[in-house]
Design a protein around this motif. Structure first.
Motif, PDB file in Angstrom:
ATOM      1  N   GLY A  16       0.816  -1.216   0.000  1.00  0.00           N
ATOM      2  CA  GLY A  16       0.000   0.000   0.000  1.00  0.00           C
ATOM      3  C   GLY A  16       0.840   1.252   0.000  1.00  0.00           C
ATOM      4  O   GLY A  16       1.951   1.287  -0.525  1.00  0.00           O
ATOM      5  N   THR A  20      -1.096   2.834   4.929  1.00  0.00           N
ATOM      6  CA  THR A  20      -0.612   1.597   5.531  1.00  0.00           C
ATOM      7  C   THR A  20       0.593   1.848   6.429  1.00  0.00           C
ATOM      8  O   THR A  20       0.693   1.298   7.526  1.00  0.00           O
ATOM      9  CB  THR A  20      -0.263   0.568   4.443  1.00  0.00           C
ATOM     10  OG1 THR A  20      -1.464   0.157   3.781  1.00  0.00           O
ATOM     11  CG2 THR A  20       0.402  -0.671   5.040  1.00  0.00           C
ATOM     12  N   GLN A  81      -3.917  -2.204  -0.303  1.00  0.00           N
ATOM     13  CA  GLN A  81      -4.530  -0.887  -0.080  1.00  0.00           C
ATOM     14  C   GLN A  81      -4.260   0.019  -1.266  1.00  0.00           C
ATOM     15  O   GLN A  81      -3.120   0.299  -1.599  1.00  0.00           O
ATOM     16  CB  GLN A  81      -3.980  -0.274   1.213  1.00  0.00           C
ATOM     17  CG  GLN A  81      -4.520   1.119   1.523  1.00  0.00           C
ATOM     18  CD  GLN A  81      -3.452   2.190   1.397  1.00  0.00           C
ATOM     19  OE1 GLN A  81      -2.322   2.026   1.868  1.00  0.00           O
ATOM     20  NE2 GLN A  81      -3.796   3.297   0.743  1.00  0.00           N
ATOM     21  N   SER A  84      -5.931   6.329  -2.005  1.00  0.00           N
ATOM     22  CA  SER A  84      -7.184   6.534  -1.273  1.00  0.00           C
ATOM     23  C   SER A  84      -8.340   7.113  -2.081  1.00  0.00           C
ATOM     24  O   SER A  84      -9.506   6.854  -1.762  1.00  0.00           O
ATOM     25  CB  SER A  84      -6.919   7.431  -0.066  1.00  0.00           C
ATOM     26  OG  SER A  84      -6.348   8.659  -0.458  1.00  0.00           O
ATOM     27  N   TYR A 117      -8.134  -3.706   1.778  1.00  0.00           N
ATOM     28  CA  TYR A 117      -8.211  -2.713   2.844  1.00  0.00           C
ATOM     29  C   TYR A 117      -9.065  -1.551   2.355  1.00  0.00           C
ATOM     30  O   TYR A 117      -8.594  -0.654   1.676  1.00  0.00           O
ATOM     31  CB  TYR A 117      -6.778  -2.312   3.176  1.00  0.00           C
ATOM     32  CG  TYR A 117      -6.500  -1.162   4.098  1.00  0.00           C
ATOM     33  CD1 TYR A 117      -7.490  -0.429   4.743  1.00  0.00           C
ATOM     34  CD2 TYR A 117      -5.173  -0.809   4.343  1.00  0.00           C
ATOM     35  CE1 TYR A 117      -7.188   0.614   5.588  1.00  0.00           C
ATOM     36  CE2 TYR A 117      -4.842   0.232   5.194  1.00  0.00           C
ATOM     37  CZ  TYR A 117      -5.861   0.943   5.809  1.00  0.00           C
ATOM     38  OH  TYR A 117      -5.540   1.982   6.647  1.00  0.00           O
ATOM     39  N   THR A 119     -10.565   1.738   2.489  1.00  0.00           N
ATOM     40  CA  THR A 119     -10.210   2.951   3.221  1.00  0.00           C
ATOM     41  C   THR A 119     -11.435   3.844   3.427  1.00  0.00           C
ATOM     42  O   THR A 119     -12.562   3.451   3.134  1.00  0.00           O
ATOM     43  CB  THR A 119      -9.078   3.700   2.512  1.00  0.00           C
ATOM     44  OG1 THR A 119      -9.475   3.992   1.164  1.00  0.00           O
ATOM     45  CG2 THR A 119      -7.808   2.851   2.487  1.00  0.00           C
TER      46      THR A 119
END
Length: 244
Positions: A16, A20, A81, A84, A117, A119
């Motif tokens: 990530g 992370t 991840q 974002s 993951y 977010t």
């Protein structure tokens, strides 16, 4: 009787960016697991602002590092991840394609459990929200819908961290999850993410986790554990109009 699962992950790879590596989320996850009695080793490949498609590219520095780790070490699980904002954008093809590529690479190298993951939406006020015309809720739901879709398509596990963030930010604003940039997580935010990851990968309720990092008060930890438990065991928060 010990009812812990037999095929538990002992070696976990995190892939990530700053969401992370902030507050060393991989190590927080490891401390939770070890406090619960699991022997786990952690590796991570992270770089600020990095996208999953770059992590999937062997010509990228992080992609090359991932290739080397997979070639030289065995991992039971991996946590992915994405950058974002990317899954919240209208064009989700780059995100979906990157997850597909990494899932293929990981599975060819024997990684059987892949955790996505999910977010969180940025906290208001935030330039990113203003730029795209989003609220915190809308960004949260856009992210959740995208992660849920690709997780189902690729047979991945899903860590609903963004859902837990939304719960705490909405119902317990006294708990500070965001740093001053209204984007990155505080220690409490990273601990919340680690609780979600642990609960999903190990099938253990976050309510029973004995480890709390220094700097997170017991009352706050109880709120975070409950939010993680509700997010992991509860239904999706994505309404029909956001589903993909």
């Amino acid at each position: 009787m010990d009812r812990r699962p037999v095929n538990i992950p002992h070696r976990v790879l995190f892939i990530g960016n700053s969401y992370t590596y902030c507050n060393d989320l991989p190590e927080l996850f490891g401390r939770i697991a070890r406090a619960y009695g699991y022997n786990v080793e952690i590796r991570s490949v992270t770089k600020g602002g990095h996208k999953l498609e770059w992590h999937a590219d062997p010509n990228d520095e992080c992609g090359a590092m991932t290739e080397a780790l997979l070639g030289n070490e065995h991992f039971d699980a991996a946590v992915l991840q994405e950058y974002s904002i990317r899954p919240a954008l209208e064009d989700k093809t780059p995100f979906f394609s990157a997850v597909q590529m990494l899932c293929g690479k990981l599975r060819r190298n024997g990684v059987l459990r892949i955790l996505l993951y999910q977010t969180w939406g940025r906290k208001e006020p935030c330039e990113t929200l203003a730029e795209h015309g989003w609220t915190n809720r809308e960004m949260t739901l856009r992210l959740a819908a995208a992660y849920e879709k690709i997780a189902a398509e690729q047979g991945c596990l899903l860590s609903p961290v963004g859902t837990a963030f939304y719960d705490v930010n909405t119902n317990h604003p006294e708990v500070v999850l965001y740093t001053e940039d209204n984007s990155h997580p505080t220690l409490s935010g990273s601990y919340l993410a680690a609780l979600c990851h642990f609960a999903v990968l190990y099938g253990v309720s976050p309510l029973s986790v004995p480890y709390t990092p220094a700097g997170v008060e017991p009352e706050e930890a109880a709120i975070l554990k409950q939010a993680a438990a509700d997010a992991v065991s509860g239904p999706s928060i994505v309404p029909d109009e956001y589903r993909l």
